[in-house]
Motif scaffolding. Structure first.
Motif, short mmCIF file in Angstrom:
data_model
loop_
_atom_site.label_atom_id
_atom_site.label_comp_id
_atom_site.label_asym_id
_atom_site.label_seq_id
_atom_site.Cartn_x
_atom_site.Cartn_y
_atom_site.Cartn_z
N GLU A 5 0.81 -1.15 0.00
CA GLU A 5 -0.02 -0.20 -0.05
C GLU A 5 0.87 1.31 -0.04
OE1 GLU A 5 -2.33 -0.10 3.47
OE2 GLU A 5 -3.65 -1.81 2.75
N LEU A 6 1.83 1.17 0.99
CA LEU A 6 2.77 2.18 1.10
C LEU A 6 3.64 2.66 -0.52
CD1 LEU A 6 4.21 1.85 4.48
CD2 LEU A 6 2.36 3.26 3.93
N LYS A 7 4.07 1.61 -1.06
CA LYS A 7 4.84 1.69 -2.58
C LYS A 7 3.94 2.35 -3.46
CE LYS A 7 8.12 -1.88 -1.52
NZ LYS A 7 8.43 -3.04 -1.75
N ALA A 8 2.43 2.29 -3.27
CA ALA A 8 1.80 2.77 -4.13
C ALA A 8 1.43 4.36 -3.97
CB ALA A 8 0.28 2.18 -4.19
N LYS A 9 1.70 4.84 -2.96
CA LYS A 9 1.72 6.28 -2.78
C LYS A 9 2.81 6.96 -3.15
CE LYS A 9 -1.38 5.52 1.35
NZ LYS A 9 -1.78 6.02 2.53
N THR A 10 2.55 8.43 -3.31
CA THR A 10 3.59 9.26 -3.82
C THR A 10 4.22 9.56 -2.41
OG1 THR A 10 2.09 11.20 -3.29
CG2 THR A 10 2.02 10.17 -5.54
N PRO A 11 5.73 10.01 -2.69
CA PRO A 11 6.41 10.62 -1.49
C PRO A 11 5.70 11.84 -0.75
CG PRO A 11 7.81 10.49 -3.36
CD PRO A 11 6.30 10.29 -3.86
N ARG A 52 8.29 1.74 8.81
CA ARG A 52 7.86 1.24 7.19
C ARG A 52 7.76 2.36 6.31
NH1 ARG A 52 3.66 -1.75 8.98
NH2 ARG A 52 5.06 -3.46 9.42
N ILE A 53 7.11 3.61 6.72
CA ILE A 53 7.03 4.61 5.67
C ILE A 53 8.39 4.94 5.55
CG2 ILE A 53 6.28 6.99 6.02
CD1 ILE A 53 3.81 6.13 7.25
N LYS A 54 9.29 5.33 6.64
CA LYS A 54 10.55 5.55 6.34
C LYS A 54 11.34 4.82 5.34
CE LYS A 54 11.55 8.25 10.57
NZ LYS A 54 12.19 8.41 11.83
#
Length: 67
Positions: A5-11, A52-54
């Motif tokens: 899910e996180l990889k699909a989001k923009t920075p 995880r986000i970092k």
């Protein structure tokens, strides 16, 4: 929240999510200090989500630098 899910989001979206999680972690620490924290497992989940986000942000930065 999982890594896919996180990889699909923009920075930018990831940074916003990171800010919100850090605020939540701050509030949870206050609740714990005043003995008002009910769900102690939430602290661990928030800490891991921040990490995880970092990690995903660092991976995206490395990808951008390599290209």
């Amino acid at each position: 929240m999982n890594a896919q899910e996180l990889k699909a989001k923009t920075p930018d979206q990831l940074r916003d999510e990171l800010t919100a999680l850090k605020k939540e972690a701050f509030n949870l620490r206050f609740q714990q200090a005043t003995s008002q924290l009910e769900n102690t497992a939430r602290m661990r989940k928030v800490r891991r989500d921040v990490a995880r986000i970092k990690t995903v942000l660092n991976q995206k930065a490395a990808e951008a630098a390599a290209n």
